[in-house]
Write a protein that holds these residues in place. Structure first.
Motif, PDB file in Angstrom:
ATOM      1  N   SER A 178     -60.542 -31.549 -72.687  1.00 29.36           N
ATOM      2  CA  SER A 178     -61.090 -32.040 -71.422  1.00 29.36           C
ATOM      3  C   SER A 178     -62.194 -33.059 -71.657  1.00 29.36           C
ATOM      4  O   SER A 178     -62.411 -33.938 -70.833  1.00 29.36           O
ATOM      5  CB  SER A 178     -61.603 -30.883 -70.569  1.00 29.36           C
ATOM      6  OG  SER A 178     -62.735 -30.288 -71.157  1.00 29.36           O
ATOM      7  N   ASN A 211     -60.599 -37.768 -70.622  1.00 32.03           N
ATOM      8  CA  ASN A 211     -61.143 -38.065 -69.307  1.00 32.03           C
ATOM      9  C   ASN A 211     -61.434 -39.557 -69.215  1.00 32.03           C
ATOM     10  O   ASN A 211     -61.492 -40.271 -70.213  1.00 32.03           O
ATOM     11  CB  ASN A 211     -62.383 -37.215 -68.994  1.00 32.03           C
ATOM     12  CG  ASN A 211     -63.538 -37.504 -69.919  1.00 32.03           C
ATOM     13  OD1 ASN A 211     -63.860 -38.651 -70.183  1.00 32.03           O
ATOM     14  ND2 ASN A 211     -64.177 -36.450 -70.399  1.00 32.03           N
ATOM     15  N   TYR A 212     -61.602 -40.016 -68.001  1.00 33.69           N
ATOM     16  CA  TYR A 212     -61.788 -41.447 -67.743  1.00 33.69           C
ATOM     17  C   TYR A 212     -62.989 -42.006 -68.500  1.00 33.69           C
ATOM     18  O   TYR A 212     -62.920 -43.092 -69.077  1.00 33.69           O
ATOM     19  CB  TYR A 212     -61.945 -41.681 -66.239  1.00 33.69           C
ATOM     20  CG  TYR A 212     -62.286 -43.098 -65.899  1.00 33.69           C
ATOM     21  CD1 TYR A 212     -61.313 -44.092 -65.950  1.00 33.69           C
ATOM     22  CD2 TYR A 212     -63.588 -43.454 -65.547  1.00 33.69           C
ATOM     23  CE1 TYR A 212     -61.631 -45.405 -65.659  1.00 33.69           C
ATOM     24  CE2 TYR A 212     -63.910 -44.763 -65.256  1.00 33.69           C
ATOM     25  CZ  TYR A 212     -62.930 -45.735 -65.305  1.00 33.69           C
ATOM     26  OH  TYR A 212     -63.241 -47.032 -65.029  1.00 33.69           O
TER      27      TYR A 212
END
Length: 181
Positions: A116, A120-121
């Protein structure tokens, strides 16, 4: 001894042919600092052959040097903001009857998984900006390695101007991720 481009005799090859190109610029790379205005700037198609073109190239290199410093600031700022979003720290006031006084306790969010954090962006953006920073830094290094005093001065002045504009805002003075200096 005068080493300027104008007073030097034209170099000749062993067969007596002129070693200058059709535009009058020397064809070899000078491995010493010089002030000529005939220079390849990163690409074969980007060749300066007169003072006006050299001045234009210096302006572009100056801007690139300043933008490089801005890119470093932007990456640090984005990283700082992303790290702040991850830290969900709450302050809870405990009841006064628990231990006779009111205390603040800190509650941390559970650790995020590695996937995670990586997928992610924010991390993708940081990765792209890092690649862009490395590319620009190596381009500036290659420009400096032309040994052309005007281009070298443009790199130095651009980096200085960029630091002047963005450096005072930076949280970290020493950047451990710095590649070129």
């Amino acid at each position: 001894m005068d080493h300027s481009m104008h007073s030097m005799p034209e170099p000749e090859a062993e067969n007596g042919m002129n070693m200058n190109g059709s535009d009058g610029c020397p064809m070899g790379m000078m491995m010493y600092f010089h002030t000529g205005n005939c220079e390849y700037v990163l690409f074969e198609a980007l060749r300066t052959t007169n003072a006006g073109q050299m001045a234009g190239a210096c302006v572009v290199i100056f801007i690139l040097g300043a933008l490089y410093e801005g890119l470093k600031y932007m990456r640090e700022n984005l990283l700082h903001r992303a790290n702040q979003k991850r830290r969900y720290i709450s302050s809870i006031s405990l009841p006064s009857g628990t231990s006779g006084s009111s205390k603040d306790a800190m509650i941390l969010e559970p650790n995020e998984s590695v996937s995670s954090k990586m997928l992610n962006y924010s991390h993708f953006l940081q990765t792209f900006l890092h690649m862009l920073q490395v590319f620009v830094s190596y381009c500036l290094m290659l420009v400096f390695m032309t040994y052309n005093a005007w281009l070298c001065l443009a790199v130095i002045l651009g980096a200085g101007a960029g630091y002047f504009i963005f450096g005072w805002k930076r949280a970290m003075v020493i950047d451990v991720n710095e590649h070129c200096h």
